[in-house]
Scaffold this motif. Structure first.
Motif, mmCIF file in Angstrom:
data_model
loop_
_atom_site.group_PDB
_atom_site.id
_atom_site.type_symbol
_atom_site.label_atom_id
_atom_site.label_comp_id
_atom_site.label_asym_id
_atom_site.label_seq_id
_atom_site.Cartn_x
_atom_site.Cartn_y
_atom_site.Cartn_z
ATOM 1 N N LEU A 67 0.864 -1.171 0.000
ATOM 2 C CA LEU A 67 0.000 0.000 0.000
ATOM 3 C C LEU A 67 0.903 1.223 0.000
ATOM 4 O O LEU A 67 1.577 1.526 0.992
ATOM 5 C CB LEU A 67 -0.888 -0.016 1.242
ATOM 6 N N ASP A 68 0.953 1.932 -1.137
ATOM 7 C CA ASP A 68 1.832 3.086 -1.311
ATOM 8 C C ASP A 68 0.989 4.344 -1.125
ATOM 9 O O ASP A 68 0.216 4.730 -1.998
ATOM 10 C CB ASP A 68 2.464 3.044 -2.704
ATOM 11 N N LEU A 69 1.157 4.991 0.022
ATOM 12 C CA LEU A 69 0.303 6.114 0.430
ATOM 13 C C LEU A 69 0.927 7.449 0.050
ATOM 14 O O LEU A 69 2.065 7.738 0.412
ATOM 15 C CB LEU A 69 0.082 6.055 1.939
ATOM 16 N N GLY A 70 0.180 8.267 -0.686
ATOM 17 C CA GLY A 70 0.734 9.530 -1.168
ATOM 18 C C GLY A 70 1.789 9.268 -2.215
ATOM 19 O O GLY A 70 2.896 9.797 -2.148
ATOM 20 N N CYS A 71 1.442 8.459 -3.209
ATOM 21 C CA CYS A 71 2.424 7.913 -4.144
ATOM 22 C C CYS A 71 3.048 8.953 -5.061
ATOM 23 O O CYS A 71 4.176 8.783 -5.532
ATOM 24 C CB CYS A 71 1.787 6.810 -4.976
ATOM 25 N N THR A 91 0.777 -7.732 -5.427
ATOM 26 C CA THR A 91 -0.257 -6.707 -5.578
ATOM 27 C C THR A 91 0.238 -5.381 -5.015
ATOM 28 O O THR A 91 0.831 -5.346 -3.934
ATOM 29 C CB THR A 91 -1.530 -7.125 -4.820
ATOM 30 N N VAL A 92 -0.017 -4.300 -5.732
ATOM 31 C CA VAL A 92 0.332 -2.950 -5.277
ATOM 32 C C VAL A 92 -0.900 -2.065 -5.419
ATOM 33 O O VAL A 92 -1.557 -2.069 -6.467
ATOM 34 C CB VAL A 92 1.501 -2.351 -6.081
ATOM 35 N N VAL A 93 -1.201 -1.329 -4.351
ATOM 36 C CA VAL A 93 -2.266 -0.335 -4.395
ATOM 37 C C VAL A 93 -1.646 1.031 -4.129
ATOM 38 O O VAL A 93 -1.016 1.244 -3.090
ATOM 39 C CB VAL A 93 -3.365 -0.608 -3.354
ATOM 40 N N PHE A 117 -5.082 1.806 -8.397
ATOM 41 C CA PHE A 117 -4.965 3.192 -7.943
ATOM 42 C C PHE A 117 -6.274 3.601 -7.270
ATOM 43 O O PHE A 117 -7.348 3.378 -7.820
ATOM 44 C CB PHE A 117 -4.667 4.138 -9.113
ATOM 45 N N VAL A 118 -6.145 4.204 -6.080
ATOM 46 C CA VAL A 118 -7.310 4.659 -5.335
ATOM 47 C C VAL A 118 -7.195 6.155 -5.096
ATOM 48 O O VAL A 118 -6.165 6.637 -4.592
ATOM 49 C CB VAL A 118 -7.423 3.913 -3.989
ATOM 50 N N ASP A 119 -8.227 6.881 -5.477
ATOM 51 C CA ASP A 119 -8.303 8.324 -5.248
ATOM 52 C C ASP A 119 -8.862 8.533 -3.840
ATOM 53 O O ASP A 119 -10.071 8.421 -3.613
ATOM 54 C CB ASP A 119 -9.217 8.950 -6.298
ATOM 55 N N ALA A 120 -7.974 8.798 -2.880
ATOM 56 C CA ALA A 120 -8.400 8.926 -1.490
ATOM 57 C C ALA A 120 -7.372 9.719 -0.703
ATOM 58 O O ALA A 120 -6.219 9.875 -1.125
ATOM 59 C CB ALA A 120 -8.604 7.549 -0.853
ATOM 60 N N ASP A 121 -7.785 10.206 0.452
ATOM 61 C CA ASP A 121 -6.955 11.017 1.337
ATOM 62 C C ASP A 121 -6.262 10.104 2.339
ATOM 63 O O ASP A 121 -6.915 9.456 3.168
ATOM 64 C CB ASP A 121 -7.838 12.031 2.060
ATOM 65 N N LEU A 122 -4.953 10.030 2.293
ATOM 66 C CA LEU A 122 -4.209 9.123 3.173
ATOM 67 C C LEU A 122 -4.378 9.458 4.645
ATOM 68 O O LEU A 122 -4.090 8.616 5.513
ATOM 69 C CB LEU A 122 -2.730 9.105 2.796
ATOM 70 N N GLN A 148 5.206 5.182 3.264
ATOM 71 C CA GLN A 148 4.879 6.582 3.507
ATOM 72 C C GLN A 148 6.163 7.391 3.302
ATOM 73 O O GLN A 148 6.842 7.775 4.243
ATOM 74 C CB GLN A 148 4.316 6.772 4.916
ATOM 75 N N GLY A 149 6.471 7.620 2.030
ATOM 76 C CA GLY A 149 7.707 8.299 1.672
ATOM 77 C C GLY A 149 7.498 9.785 1.467
ATOM 78 O O GLY A 149 6.817 10.180 0.508
ATOM 79 N N LEU A 150 8.064 10.591 2.348
ATOM 80 C CA LEU A 150 7.962 12.050 2.253
ATOM 81 C C LEU A 150 6.519 12.505 2.083
ATOM 82 O O LEU A 150 6.208 13.312 1.208
ATOM 83 C CB LEU A 150 8.832 12.589 1.107
ATOM 84 N N VAL A 151 5.621 12.001 2.934
ATOM 85 C CA VAL A 151 4.227 12.434 2.870
ATOM 86 C C VAL A 151 3.704 12.966 4.202
ATOM 87 O O VAL A 151 2.820 13.829 4.213
ATOM 88 C CB VAL A 151 3.290 11.310 2.377
ATOM 89 N N LEU A 152 4.228 12.476 5.324
ATOM 90 C CA LEU A 152 3.647 12.837 6.616
ATOM 91 C C LEU A 152 3.899 14.292 6.991
ATOM 92 O O LEU A 152 3.196 14.837 7.846
ATOM 93 C CB LEU A 152 4.170 11.911 7.719
ATOM 94 N N HIS A 153 4.857 14.936 6.342
ATOM 95 C CA HIS A 153 5.081 16.357 6.639
ATOM 96 C C HIS A 153 3.987 17.239 6.042
ATOM 97 O O HIS A 153 3.936 18.436 6.310
ATOM 98 C CB HIS A 153 6.454 16.819 6.146
#
Length: 262
Positions: A67-71, A91-93, A117-122, A148-153
């Motif tokens: 699960l790749d969040l904020g890809c 599988t990759v989402v 690919f999912v259009d959603a707010d992490l 969660q690569g460089l997204v939590l900021h």
């Protein structure tokens, strides 16, 4: 997404050498390079680090769903490309809610059967995990690799950022892994703090809100997870292969990285 203001995903793509940008993004890119001319190196090293962690999860932990969040925008060596070199059936989402990213992501993956690919707010884990695509293709009774690569900021407030970690890992099976990178600002008056503040100020037109955290705050985001070697370090100090000559230096001390296991 309009073209009258800079966009974080397009800026990140520019820093990686991509072409999906407009003049307003290129202007901000030029301003950022004045403040931090080595910043493209940081972004490339972040991608390389994440790639190594994906390989580790597949090879060493046998993880076959991610699960790749904020890809962000598609780039070279996307998550599914790295994963499928090692396990073509994995599988990759991808999850992102930036309209620019959504458009490119859906086009790229139109013919894929194991990549989604999912259009959603992490920042809303419950909604992401309840999405019909996620619920169908990810088996949460087995380990999942969460990125969660460089997204939590992008998430102000320590509690909200922690929720964006816990909300996913708490729903997943033991053995699930988290690969996280996060820019830091020690806020101690030192040179790194001054540099980090300058980068924050330069990024703010495209990345607002923005929340570089202290090392202690980043460590708190992974609290309760088992940190895998070498633990929570800067990208400059993380060298899983043991090849000291491969260590990046300089600006990469601005980003902390951790691979952790539930």
């Amino acid at each position: 997404m309009g073209t009258s203001s800079p966009n974080a995903a397009r800026l990140y793509d520019l820093l990686l050498g991509g072409k999906n940008s407009f003049e307003v993004d290129r202007q901000l890119h030029a301003e950022l390079l004045k403040v931090a001319p080595e910043i493209p190196n940081l972004v490339r090293e972040n991608r390389r680090w994440l790639g190594r962690m994906i390989e580790t999860m597949v090879r060493d932990a046998g993880i076959d769903q991610f699960l790749d969040l904020g890809c962000g925008l598609p780039t070279t060596d996307n998550t599914h490309e790295i994963v499928q070199r090692l396990n073509p059936q994995a599988t990759v989402v991808y999850v992102d809610n930036d309209p620019t990213v959504v458009t490119h992501g859906l086009a790229l993956l139109a013919d894929e059967r194991t990549v989604h690919f999912v259009d959603a707010d992490l920042t809303d884990p419950a909604t992401v995990l309840a999405d019909p695509v996620v619920a169908k293709v990810l088996d949460l009774s087995r380990p999942v690799g969460v990125l969660q690569g460089l997204v939590l900021h992008h998430i102000p407030g320590q509690a909200r950022a922690r929720k964006a970690v816990d909300g996913y890992l708490s729903a997943m099976a033991p053995g699930s892994h988290l690969a996280m990178t996060h820019p830091i600002n020690p806020r101690d008056g030192g040179r790194l703090a001054e540099f980090a503040t300058a980068v924050e100020d330069a990024l703010r037109p495209a990345v607002s809100p923005i929340a570089f955290r202290t090392p202690a705050e980043v460590a708190a985001l992974a609290e309760g997870l088992e940190l895998l070697p070498p633990g929570l370090t800067t990208i400059a100090d993380s060298c899983p292969t043991g090849d000291q000559s491969a260590k990046p230096t300089g600006v990469t001390r601005l980003v902390m990285a951790v691979l952790a296991r539930k």
